[in-house]
Design a protein around this motif. Sequence first.
Motif, PDB file in Angstrom:
ATOM      1  N   PRO A   1      -7.653  15.679 -16.505  1.00 24.01           N
ATOM      2  CA  PRO A   1      -6.713  16.376 -15.361  1.00 24.01           C
ATOM      3  C   PRO A   1      -7.306  15.675 -14.059  1.00 24.01           C
ATOM      4  O   PRO A   1      -8.688  15.492 -13.959  1.00 24.01           O
ATOM      5  N   ILE A   2      -6.288  15.596 -13.336  1.00 28.45           N
ATOM      6  CA  ILE A   2      -6.952  15.066 -11.760  1.00 28.45           C
ATOM      7  C   ILE A   2      -6.040  16.033 -10.655  1.00 28.45           C
ATOM      8  O   ILE A   2      -5.143  16.445 -11.130  1.00 28.45           O
ATOM      9  N   ASN A   3      -6.604  16.004  -9.579  1.00 31.63           N
ATOM     10  CA  ASN A   3      -6.183  16.500  -8.453  1.00 31.63           C
ATOM     11  C   ASN A   3      -5.318  15.324  -7.848  1.00 31.63           C
ATOM     12  O   ASN A   3      -6.011  14.133  -7.400  1.00 31.63           O
ATOM     13  N   LEU A   4      -4.019  15.480  -7.442  1.00 29.17           N
ATOM     14  CA  LEU A   4      -3.139  14.409  -6.850  1.00 29.17           C
ATOM     15  C   LEU A   4      -2.453  14.937  -5.328  1.00 29.17           C
ATOM     16  O   LEU A   4      -2.161  16.038  -5.417  1.00 29.17           O
ATOM     17  N   ASN A   5      -2.779  13.963  -4.477  1.00 30.86           N
ATOM     18  CA  ASN A   5      -2.125  14.278  -3.254  1.00 30.86           C
ATOM     19  C   ASN A   5      -1.280  13.164  -2.804  1.00 30.86           C
ATOM     20  O   ASN A   5      -1.831  11.911  -2.558  1.00 30.86           O
ATOM     21  N   ILE A   6      -0.039  13.452  -2.703  1.00 31.76           N
ATOM     22  CA  ILE A   6       0.799  11.926  -2.342  1.00 31.76           C
ATOM     23  C   ILE A   6       1.446  12.194  -0.918  1.00 31.76           C
ATOM     24  O   ILE A   6       1.850  13.465  -0.709  1.00 31.76           O
ATOM     25  N   SER A   7       1.183  11.172  -0.068  1.00 31.50           N
ATOM     26  CA  SER A   7       1.885  11.549   1.108  1.00 31.50           C
ATOM     27  C   SER A   7       2.770   9.882   1.056  1.00 31.50           C
ATOM     28  O   SER A   7       2.556   8.904   0.487  1.00 31.50           O
ATOM     29  N   SER A   8       3.906   9.959   2.161  1.00 34.63           N
ATOM     30  CA  SER A   8       4.888   8.870   2.285  1.00 34.63           C
ATOM     31  C   SER A   8       4.696   8.206   3.481  1.00 34.63           C
ATOM     32  O   SER A   8       4.643   9.059   4.447  1.00 34.63           O
ATOM     33  N   VAL A   9       4.867   6.985   3.754  1.00 43.89           N
ATOM     34  CA  VAL A   9       4.987   6.402   5.153  1.00 43.89           C
ATOM     35  C   VAL A   9       6.121   5.311   4.997  1.00 43.89           C
ATOM     36  O   VAL A   9       6.292   4.640   3.820  1.00 43.89           O
ATOM     37  N   LYS A  10       6.768   5.071   6.082  1.00 40.80           N
ATOM     38  CA  LYS A  10       7.716   4.162   6.055  1.00 40.80           C
ATOM     39  C   LYS A  10       7.444   3.238   7.065  1.00 40.80           C
ATOM     40  O   LYS A  10       7.020   3.331   8.093  1.00 40.80           O
ATOM     41  N   LEU A  11       7.302   1.951   6.665  1.00 39.61           N
ATOM     42  CA  LEU A  11       6.952   0.522   7.180  1.00 39.61           C
ATOM     43  C   LEU A  11       8.055  -0.203   7.098  1.00 39.61           C
ATOM     44  O   LEU A  11       8.345  -0.846   6.053  1.00 39.61           O
ATOM     45  N   GLN A  12       8.502  -0.829   8.317  1.00 38.27           N
ATOM     46  CA  GLN A  12       9.637  -1.849   8.079  1.00 38.27           C
ATOM     47  C   GLN A  12      10.808  -1.562   7.245  1.00 38.27           C
ATOM     48  O   GLN A  12      11.134  -2.070   6.348  1.00 38.27           O
ATOM     49  N   ASP A  13      11.328  -0.181   7.194  1.00 42.18           N
ATOM     50  CA  ASP A  13      12.269   0.219   6.437  1.00 42.18           C
ATOM     51  C   ASP A  13      12.177   0.260   4.769  1.00 42.18           C
ATOM     52  O   ASP A  13      12.908   0.509   3.900  1.00 42.18           O
ATOM     53  N   GLN A  14      10.818   0.207   4.720  1.00 47.23           N
ATOM     54  CA  GLN A  14      10.487   0.274   3.063  1.00 47.23           C
ATOM     55  C   GLN A  14       9.486   1.452   3.009  1.00 47.23           C
ATOM     56  O   GLN A  14       8.715   1.815   3.863  1.00 47.23           O
ATOM     57  N   TRP A  15       9.672   2.561   1.941  1.00 42.00           N
ATOM     58  CA  TRP A  15       8.735   3.503   2.042  1.00 42.00           C
ATOM     59  C   TRP A  15       7.610   3.000   1.067  1.00 42.00           C
ATOM     60  O   TRP A  15       7.633   2.256   0.261  1.00 42.00           O
ATOM     61  N   PHE A  16       6.452   3.601   1.459  1.00 46.71           N
ATOM     62  CA  PHE A  16       5.036   3.259   0.605  1.00 46.71           C
ATOM     63  C   PHE A  16       4.699   5.011   0.333  1.00 46.71           C
ATOM     64  O   PHE A  16       4.810   5.634   1.205  1.00 46.71           O
ATOM     65  N   PHE A  17       4.078   4.807  -0.838  1.00 47.80           N
ATOM     66  CA  PHE A  17       3.460   6.202  -1.255  1.00 47.80           C
ATOM     67  C   PHE A  17       2.126   5.998  -1.419  1.00 47.80           C
ATOM     68  O   PHE A  17       1.614   5.192  -2.063  1.00 47.80           O
ATOM     69  N   ILE A  18       1.314   6.863  -0.791  1.00 47.83           N
ATOM     70  CA  ILE A  18      -0.170   6.913  -0.991  1.00 47.83           C
ATOM     71  C   ILE A  18      -0.706   7.851  -1.581  1.00 47.83           C
ATOM     72  O   ILE A  18      -0.379   9.204  -1.259  1.00 47.83           O
ATOM     73  N   ALA A  19      -1.332   7.831  -2.923  1.00 45.49           N
ATOM     74  CA  ALA A  19      -1.765   8.792  -3.371  1.00 45.49           C
ATOM     75  C   ALA A  19      -3.211   8.791  -3.855  1.00 45.49           C
ATOM     76  O   ALA A  19      -3.982   7.831  -3.898  1.00 45.49           O
ATOM     77  N   PHE A  20      -3.772  10.021  -3.366  1.00 47.95           N
ATOM     78  CA  PHE A  20      -5.087  10.321  -3.387  1.00 47.95           C
ATOM     79  C   PHE A  20      -5.494  11.060  -4.428  1.00 47.95           C
ATOM     80  O   PHE A  20      -4.882  12.084  -4.670  1.00 47.95           O
ATOM     81  N   MET A  21      -6.537  10.799  -5.449  1.00 47.48           N
ATOM     82  CA  MET A  21      -6.764  11.350  -6.593  1.00 47.48           C
ATOM     83  C   MET A  21      -8.169  11.498  -6.975  1.00 47.48           C
ATOM     84  O   MET A  21      -8.871  10.478  -6.451  1.00 47.48           O
TER      85      MET A  21
END
Length: 494
Positions: free
Chosen positions: A222-242
């Motif tokens: 099991p993991i704890n997962l926290n995802i946030s999203s950022v838009k850079l130059q029209d592309q979405w990126f997803f940052i996952a802290f685990m």
Amino acid sequence: MNLTDVYFKDLFENTSDLIQYVSLEGEIEMVNPAWLLNLGYALEEVKGKSIYEFIDPAEADTYKTYRDACINHQNRDDLEITFIAKGMIPVILEGHLRPFFHENKFLHTRGVFRNITVKKEKEKLQQEHLLKFSQFLENAPDAVVIIDEQQIIVEWNLKASEIFGYSRKEVINQQLAAFIIPIEYREAHHRGLRHFLATGEGPVLNKTIEVPAIDKSNREFPINLNISSVKLQDQWFFIAFMNDISEKKKNEQILRQKDLELEKTKLEDAQKMDFLTIASHELKTPLTSMKAYVQLALREIETRPTEQVINLLRKADSFSDKLNKLILNLLDISKIQSGKLRVEKQPTDITSLVRDVVNSSQLLYTSHIISFRSDKDYIINIDRSRIEQVFVNLINNAVKYSPKADKVEIEIKQKQDFIYISVKDYGTGIESINQTKVFEKFYRVDELSKNDTQSLGIGLYISSEIVKQHGGKIWVENNNSGGATFFVVLPVNV
Ligand code: ADP
């Protein structure tokens, strides 16, 4: 001046590029207004001066080498060079030098530059930020993984390598799912991401959730997962802290287990207290009655006929039997507790043994018809008195817990290598959650038994120990038509 000259003059004077003409000796012959503006000088301050006075000394050689190459017709890519503006301020220029020949004679170099100082500063700042960010990423206490819209891994820090077992090199530019998401969750993950890209809705974003993950060895944890999203130059990126919470979960489980054990001990303590109260009451009652009857007998022996005195003594005797039974039960418990309850088996006709118990129970309980059925006499290896004790208890319970019924049925059968003996009553039955608990020490099911001071919750506990010692099994089922049936199964060949 013809029109072309006008255009060229306009271009020279109004372009934002810096233009310079420098002689073979390195003297500045002419610069344009943009050159002066960018470097902060007036034309008189620079004209006729050496170009090297305006170039960062540390880069003078670079300029010279470039200039020599240019004179020798070796055109090179743009030059990046630091000039010194008025007030010793460095200004970074980017551009090129070209030789200017007239009638095969070298006249001067022509330099055309752009001021890229601000751009460079920005780049430097960005680089510093990037460096700080990657340092932060690398040393973050959590595993940090960044993916793009195509779920390609673009960042993977040290802690991620530690938790999931893959080095950065192994995973970078690869699809995320195959590495850390258990196979059965991958589809849901793809769906969630597609949904977010289409609608902007991400119910799992920006909150910490607990999910299963896998590592390189395919271990699921099991993991704890926290995802946030950022838009850079029209592309979405997803940052996952685990982070891996298997240890934490294990500890929680241990704590829960301990709590449960504590609860159990508390319950057992309460049951023991109950038991002591009931047991002392149970010991005292027959003793008091016995004493009363003996005293009465002693008093009456002179005056009353022998018959009445004998009756009194018989009553005293039956109370002493009860007392004896109780004490024997208590002794059995301590034997079981210390592992000393032994059975001495010998070939015994179990059919007639059970039949005898039925007959003597029938004499004792007139409220119920106790029927007995067996198609055969079975001889098996058992401890006679111990097995008798089991059936005395089962029949006693069957009568005791079916006060409104009037029959109890006992049956013996053989199935393969086992003898099945069933004791069926038409009483209250036992709720399924209590069907194993009734065999535990001091366990009494309901108010009916709890209000009954005769009930100690030890009979079935002792019975099940005795049956176990014979390599057999005991359990209870509810009848479809109400009431309970206890089954005792004993092996034929032991
Ligand atoms: P005791 O009868 O002395 O309380 P037992 O160990 O023989 O102790 O029985 C444990 C509990 O199981 C009883 O208190 C009673 O609640 C329940 N029980 C036993 N036999 C029956 C039965 N035939 N029908 C319903 N409940 C029963």
